[in-house]
Design a protein around this motif. Structure first.
Motif, PDB file in Angstrom:
ATOM      1  N   ILE A   1       1.631   0.475   5.841  1.00  0.00           N
ATOM      2  CA  ILE A   1       2.995   0.183   6.280  1.00  0.00           C
ATOM      3  C   ILE A   1       2.979  -0.483   7.654  1.00  0.00           C
ATOM      4  N   GLU A   2       3.681  -1.591   7.770  1.00  0.00           N
ATOM      5  CA  GLU A   2       3.737  -2.327   9.033  1.00  0.00           C
ATOM      6  C   GLU A   2       4.398  -1.479  10.117  1.00  0.00           C
TER       7      GLU A   2
ATOM      8  N   SER B   1      11.274  -1.272  -1.513  1.00  0.00           N
ATOM      9  CA  SER B   1       9.925  -0.716  -1.401  1.00  0.00           C
ATOM     10  C   SER B   1       8.964  -1.745  -0.818  1.00  0.00           C
ATOM     11  N   LEU B   2       9.082  -2.985  -1.276  1.00  0.00           N
ATOM     12  CA  LEU B   2       8.240  -4.060  -0.748  1.00  0.00           C
ATOM     13  C   LEU B   2       8.543  -4.318   0.726  1.00  0.00           C
ATOM     14  N   ALA B   3       9.824  -4.275   1.089  1.00  0.00           N
ATOM     15  CA  ALA B   3      10.224  -4.513   2.481  1.00  0.00           C
ATOM     16  C   ALA B   3       9.743  -3.404   3.403  1.00  0.00           C
ATOM     17  N   VAL B   4       9.698  -2.170   2.916  1.00  0.00           N
ATOM     18  CA  VAL B   4       9.237  -1.048   3.728  1.00  0.00           C
ATOM     19  C   VAL B   4       7.780  -1.239   4.123  1.00  0.00           C
TER      20      VAL B   4
ATOM     21  N   TYR C   1       5.156  -6.972   6.239  1.00  0.00           N
ATOM     22  CA  TYR C   1       4.701  -8.353   6.380  1.00  0.00           C
ATOM     23  C   TYR C   1       3.538  -8.712   5.454  1.00  0.00           C
ATOM     24  N   ASP C   2       2.436  -7.982   5.515  1.00  0.00           N
ATOM     25  CA  ASP C   2       1.236  -8.366   4.769  1.00  0.00           C
ATOM     26  C   ASP C   2       1.448  -8.306   3.264  1.00  0.00           C
ATOM     27  N   LEU C   3       2.093  -7.248   2.772  1.00  0.00           N
ATOM     28  CA  LEU C   3       2.328  -7.146   1.333  1.00  0.00           C
ATOM     29  C   LEU C   3       3.314  -8.216   0.862  1.00  0.00           C
TER      30      LEU C   3
END
Length: 468
Positions: free
Chosen positions: A2-3, A141-144, A147-149
């Motif tokens: 997680i960023e 979920s993707l935003a949580v 950046y990298d994901l």
């Protein structure tokens, strides 16, 4: 995974990635169902396929130019896009711009959720409310994770979409049949052409408010030209290609809603391909909605920092993500039963055009002409620092530029005198861009640019020991 960072500066030691990664981020960022809906605007107003295709090409080329120049700011400053507005508008004055950005994020995601619901309904049937909830959970979920994901997801979606769009395009060229009047240049109609041109342009410019959010981790030495062109080509190709798909689908099936028209068009040229094409487009819609939630979170954190300066944390980023999710989802549930989706989407794009045009002119002029990229990261986060709480230069330029566009406004609810004289054609951007830029340049004649640069340099001494 997680960023941890949000609106804070990205140190040189944490920079990573390759500049070409910007291409799939913005190809996938544009190649989805909301972009298809943008390509429908002109045909819905009575334009023919040939002229609306030309309007899409020119509009995307024009709007992407501004968006790509914003992208180059990320590697130079290591900051997200919206926080960079403080030098032009002030520590508190930037709230004006952030309010506009939040309207865009919430609006786009509400429309994205509706499109997702329509798509799933077209493919499988089912409950639209449940579809919106599931679609939203995937996007958030993707935003949580951050950046990298997001970068990795956009690359994989780009590969899938390129394959699907190539199959569809080749099938159209081989087997597509349309009435001859759809291809004649003698069927030019000014209002649909201008509506489509500026819908495409404003759609591309709308990404400007967060385009450098996804370049800010890149090494500082990637260069302005490289970051500009990788962003420009990704956004232009993805946006133009997908809008033209929408234009074609609307020309073939003008009475169907967007997702159904796209499926019918694909099935007409390649039987059975409509469902896979819609699914591929839905993947892109999930990831761009994640980008919008991510940007909304950073903007809300910027607002919170202006109201009460505080250290950004992971917890605050997640809370702001959830807040933006609740508002966007409530908006989409209120609009999901709308019978005139394309018209409402076109109206929304027009309003975004009016709101973003002055900001993009001021921000780019300040970065490339006035201050030439010389800013203090520390002073951007200093409430009583060199950029002030309210910067009259940016605020005045924004206000005057916006007022200059009012006579050119053309929406369903109100048309300015110039727009009425032009038969409803909307050319507001052509007034807003130069007026805002020129007013800001004139206001900055009283700015001690050399002194500003010295203060910025002195303030940031020791900011990043790893910087060259």
């Amino acid at each position: 995974m997680i960023e941890k960072r949000s609106i804070d500066y990205v140190p040189i030691a944490e920079r990573h990635g390759k500049v070409w990664h910007l291409w799939p981020v913005w190809f996938s960022g544009d190649a989805h169902l909301a972009t298809v809906a943008t390509g429908v605007v002109g045909v819905a107003l009575g334009g023919n396929l040939m002229w609306m295709a030309i309007a899409v090409l020119l509009g995307c080329a024009f709007g992407t130019f501004f968006m790509a120049f914003h992208s180059t700011q990320g590697p130079q400053l290591g900051l997200p896009q919206m926080i960079q507005s403080r030098p032009q508008f002030g520590y508190v004055g930037a709230l004006l711009v952030w309010g506009v950005a939040l309207i865009a994020y919430i609006g786009f995601n509400a429309f994205n959720q509706i499109l997702a619901a329509q798509t799933v309904l077209s493919l499988y049937g089912g409950d639209q409310t449940l579809t919106i909830v599931v679609f939203t959970l995937l996007s958030v979920s993707l935003a949580v994770i951050g950046y990298d994901l997001i970068h990795v997801a956009q690359r994989w979606v780009a590969y899938i979409l390129i394959a699907a769009l190539l199959v569809f395009t080749l099938a159209v060229l081989a087997r597509g049949h349309l009435p001859a009047q759809e291809f004649t240049l003698r069927e030019f109609r000014g209002v649909p052409f201008l509506a489509q041109f500026f819908a495409a342009a404003s759609y591309q410019i709308a990404w400007s408010i967060y385009v450098s959010d996804y370049s800010r981790y890149l090494p500082r030495n990637v260069g302005v030209a490289a970051s500009f062109w990788w962003t420009y080509l990704g956004a232009f190709v993805g946006g133009t290609w997908m809008m033209l798909v929408g234009t074609l689908a609307a020309a073939l099936y003008p009475k169907l809603e967007v997702a159904t028209a796209l499926r019918a068009a694909a099935d007409a040229v390649l039987p059975g391909f409509g469902k896979p094409l819609l699914l591929c487009s839905l993947f892109g819609l999930v990831t761009i909605t994640s980008l919008n939630y991510y940007g909304a979170s950073l903007t809300l954190l910027s607002v919170m920092d202006s109201v009460k300066p505080s250290r950004p944390t992971l917890t605050k980023r997640i809370v702001t993500l959830l807040a933006s999710t609740v508002v966007a989802t409530a908006t989409s549930l209120a609009l999901v039963s709308s019978q005139n989706f394309v018209a409402k989407f076109g109206e929304f794009l027009a309003v975004l055009l009016y709101l973003f045009t002055p900001w993009t002119a001021i921000n780019l002029v300040d970065f490339y002409y006035v201050r030439k990229g010389h800013y203090s990261v520390r002073e951007i986060f200093n409430a009583d620092g060199m950029y002030g709480r309210w910067n009259w230069r940016g605020l005045w330029a924004y206000g005057i530029g916006f007022v200059a566009m009012v006579p050119f406004f053309s929406t369903e609810s109100w048309k300015g005198p110039v727009a009425r004289a032009l038969g409803g054609a909307d050319i507001a951007m052509l007034a807003g861009l130069p007026v805002s830029a020129l007013v800001y340049i004139a206001a900055c004649r009283s700015l001690d640019v050399a002194g500003d640069r010295r203060r910025a340099h002195a303030a940031d001494l020791g900011l990043d020991p790893d910087a060259a």
